[in-house]
Scaffold this active site. Structure first.
Site, PDB file in Angstrom:
ATOM      1  N   GLU A 525      -2.722 -13.425 -30.926  1.00 36.20           N
ATOM      2  CA  GLU A 525      -2.951 -13.880 -32.296  1.00 36.20           C
ATOM      3  C   GLU A 525      -4.206 -13.307 -32.948  1.00 36.20           C
ATOM      4  OE1 GLU A 525       0.019 -16.526 -30.572  1.00 36.20           O
ATOM      5  OE2 GLU A 525      -1.932 -15.816 -29.830  1.00 36.20           O
ATOM      6  N   HIS A 592       2.610 -28.353 -30.108  1.00 34.80           N
ATOM      7  CA  HIS A 592       3.268 -27.861 -31.324  1.00 34.80           C
ATOM      8  C   HIS A 592       3.190 -28.924 -32.417  1.00 34.80           C
ATOM      9  CE1 HIS A 592       4.984 -25.250 -28.224  1.00 34.80           C
ATOM     10  NE2 HIS A 592       5.184 -24.374 -29.186  1.00 34.80           N
TER      11      HIS A 592
END
Length: 803
Positions: A525, A592
């Protein structure tokens, strides 16, 4: 003071001598700046110093291979390089050390960063691009170690895009992708994960990048044996070396005091990267750090006598000097003259920089004293004010803090007095703040017509019998319009390319626009963000996709320290209008959950944070952002891709405004404020509340940063006299941020008949499964009962307790 870009065989010996001696002069000037700079810190004129002494000669060699159009992404040792390309003068060096806020005098950051952080100006006054192919370019430095590496990847990748993607108007940005991105990093900082992530990504992407590792064997006080396996970064990176069968790096090694070999090595590296688009790593060894890491410590504390003696004998400037004499280029006497002249010039530059910095403050000091003297004669507290005047008069080298601190203390003595001289003092203080505060606080966002909030709304329009489609189709077809209309646009991320993202919002677009414009990326990322930052600095319009909001944590340091501050730390001279696409809200499970909104809000000031409730709104945000100059994060609703939405007929054209809320339902009794997926629950609850006799007004925030620029929420509260803020973040997160704006900026307290209320998730991340979600985040029943409780407290007879 600039060095020639090349020392070719076509150069006559006389010209060669001239060039070498010019390089020597730059090296001496840079060293003297470091030496005097340290003294200025230790005497208190400057706050902190970190310098490039010991790295002068390799930076001269790097400057020779650096061509106009190229880019640097470096760190705080590169002052010699900046001097060698003609982008830093000694006077500017000292102006940076003194934190002069005049951008013309201190063009590196107008005093916003400590010295040693360098930049070139990419933008005109109106925010438009300069011709970057006609100038040497340096991206704005940041202090966090290895933080420059992800951006370096993007700067290099831009050349690959410009060379291989047709249809881009690259006239201001590239000449056939021939530009090289040059990175610099200290040996110890190669221990950082960002370094290894960037190394790997650049090897995969095969981009024209040259990384110089300045190796002086220490990281602050810690020796290389504690930093690097085998104490040798190029040795452990051997596996990245390209060969006849595998793509990879060219890895070169050179001693940092060997001028001739350094020049040759950098010429070779530049040629490989420029022509072949192959990344190159240059390990520059046997360097020294004569004054230690910075002014916060001395290297005598951690280097033994033998190491200090070695550093003295192997100083690159000394070795360069000896080589010049041994080669017959100049005599010792001639070099002594260069030394004397260089030192004299640096002392003069230091003096001029200090006087220029101090002069306006001294003038304001005299103005203030002149204002205070008559006040001391009139005021009943004149004795105390006279002492303040005496204290001010005795400050030989004042700061504006000294002036304002004393001036504001005087006002305390005058709180019960009223005369014209007091009013003049108040005006003087207000004027100083009005004139000076922007020098420290301006340009967090674009102040030109390119600012995102200046892009006007274009509402979605629909055919009479518009089809209801899966919401992802709206996103997909809008991205199709974007890539068609903006050749400089591209998107990349994990699962973004081949399968068209995990929710198929990019379905089929890689086949249509190619693997460079709709690209898959590895699980990395930070460098996905770095790709976007670097490419946006070079005029491309990248969309960096982070698969889920939680994964943004891996890149948060880069977003916070680099992207969010680019426009601010350059005082509007560089922009990085990167779009970050991600998805979140109402997710189940600890990893998440999308529950870190408050943390993101507090760490990315300078980036727009947009939270569309559906895909039509999200698509409109992308269209808006492509016309603006500010970076942004768009958080799509993960549970909204398969919901049905009406297909607009103006895809690519419709625009969602930034910083504007939307009232979805009008009501009289209470104002409900929310965003994203939770908003759909709030809308459902508002209908249920009607059955209980509560008419709620429902407002969609849409944009968390900036927030409700038109102050529409307080207008609603003025009507309903009550407000409840609902979101899925932890307590004290985004809901607290919203409430702070409503109370402190919009001054809503005066309209409230009931205490404002926030309804949030629990303090922990959500547990897994439907029940985990129900007991972790606000359910429809939680929201109903929370709103009902506010109404019960105001009218218990009409709204008796539920439980």
């Amino acid at each position: 003071m600039q060095t020639l870009s090349d020392l070719s065989n076509n150069l006559s010996f006389e010209d060669f001598k001239t060039e070498v001696l010019n390089d020597y002069r730059i090296a001496i000037i840079s060293r003297e700046c470091s030496l005097l700079g340290r003294r200025e810190v230790l005497t208190g004129k400057a706050k902190f110093g970190i310098f490039g002494d010991g790295k002068e000669v390799p930076q001269l060699a790097m400057a020779k291979a650096f061509k106009k159009g190229d880019w640097r992404s470096g760190y705080y040792r590169d002052q010699t390089f900046m001097m060698a390309i003609g982008e830093l003068t000694p006077e500017q060096f000292f102006s940076g050390l003194y934190a002069n806020t005049n951008l013309e005098l201190e063009p590196m950051s107008a005093g916003r960063q400590m010295g040693g952080h360098f930049v070139t100006h990419s933008l005109n006054e109106n925010g438009s691009w300069k011709n970057l192919t006609e100038q040497y370019n340096s991206s704005a430095d940041i202090s966090p170690t290895a933080g420059q590496m992800p951006r370096l990847l993007g700067l290099a990748q831009a050349s690959k895009i410009f060379r291989n993607v047709k249809g881009i108007n690259a006239s201001n940005f590239s000449i056939d992708g021939n530009e090289v991105a040059w990175g610099t990093i200290g040996n110890a900082s190669t221990s950082e994960g960002l370094f290894f992530e960037t190394i790997n990504a650049a090897g995969v992407l095969q981009v024209p990048m040259v990384i110089s590792v300045w190796d002086d064997e220490y990281g602050i006080s810690v020796h290389a044996k504690h930093q690097t396996t085998k104490e040798n970064i190029s040795e452990i990176l051997k596996g990245f070396q390209r060969d006849s069968e595998n793509k990879g790096y060219e890895i070169l090694r050179v001693k940092g005091w060997d001028y001739a070999n350094l020049v040759e090595t950098y010429q070779e590296a530049g040629k490989i990267a420029r022509e072949e688009h192959v990344p190159v790593l240059i390990h520059v060894t046997e360097l020294t750090q004569p004054q230690g890491h910075s002014t916060s410590g001395s290297h005598e504390r951690y280097k033994d006598a033998s190491r200090l003696e070695w550093e003295s004998d192997n100083d690159c400037n000394l070795k360069f000097r000896n080589w010049i004499i041994e080669s017959g280029i100049a005599t010792n006497e001639a070099l002594i003259e260069i030394d004397r002249a260089a030192k004299r010039d640096v002392r003069e530059a230091k003096k001029n920089a200090w006087n220029t910095f101090l002069r306006p403050i001294s003038r304001e000091q005299q103005e203030l004293i002149a204002l205070l003297k008559p006040i001391a004669k009139i005021s009943a507290n004149g004795v105390f004010i006279a002492k303040i005047i005496e204290s001010l008069t005795n400050i030989d080298e004042p700061t504006r803090k000294d002036l304002l601190s004393n001036a504001r203390k005087v006002l305390r003595y005058l709180v019960f007095e009223n005369f014209e001289e007091k009013r003049k003092l108040q005006v003087w203080i207000d004027t100083i703040f009005e004139n000076v505060q922007p020098a420290f606080s301006s340009h967090l966002y674009s102040q030109t017509q390119g600012g995102n909030t200046r892009i006007k709304e274009v509402k979605p329009s629909y055919d009479d019998h518009a089809e209801m489609v899966d919401a992802r189709i709206i996103l997909r077809d809008n991205f199709d319009a974007i890539f068609k209309n903006y050749p400089e646009s591209l998107i990349f991320g994990e699962d973004t390319g081949n399968i068209g993202d995990v929710n198929q919002g990019l379905e089929g677009l890689q086949a249509k626009y190619g693997e460079l414009r709709v690209a898959d990326a590895g699980i990395r990322e930070a460098t996905i963000l770095g790709q976007g930052i670097g490419m946006s600095l070079r005029g491309l319009r990248p969309i960096a996709e982070i698969q889920y909001l939680d994964y943004i944590m891996y890149a948060l340091q880069i977003i916070s320290d680099d992207l969010a501050t680019t426009h601010y730390r350059t005082k509007g001279k560089q922009k990085s209008p990167l779009i970050i696409r991600t998805r979140g809200h109402r997710l189940e499970g600890i990893w998440h959950s999308g529950s870190q909104m408050g943390g993101i809000l507090n760490l990315v000031k300078g980036v727009n944070l947009l939270v569309p409730r559906n895909m039509t709104k999200a698509a409109g945000f992308y269209n808006t952002l492509l016309l603006g100059d500010d970076p942004a994060i768009v958080v799509e609703c993960l549970n909204g891709y398969r919901l049905k939405e009406k297909m607009p007929n103006n895809l690519g054209v419709m625009k969602t405004p930034i910083g504007v809320v939307e009232t979805l339902k009008e009501g009289q009794d209470i104002t409900l404020v929310s965003y994203g997926s939770t908003l759909r629950i709030v809308e459902q609850v508002s209908k249920e509340l009607l059955a209980a006799g509560i008419d709620a007004e429902v407002i969609d925030v849409q944009s968390l940063m900036p927030f409700d620029l038109n102050h529409d929420i307080v207008k609603s509260i003025a009507k309903t006299n009550r407000v409840v803020i609902i979101d899925e973040d932890v307590p004290g997160g985004a809901s607290a941020y919203i409430l702070d704006h409503i109370l402190n900026e919009q001054k809503a307290f005066q309209y409230l008949d009931s205490a404002p209320k926030t309804i949030t998730a629990n303090a922990h991340r959500p547990a897994y499964g439907n029940d985990g979600d129900y007991f972790s985040k606000p359910s429809a029943e939680d929201i109903f009962e929370g709103i009902y409780q506010v109404m019960h407290e105001s009218n218990p007879t009409k709204f008796p307790k539920i439980r």
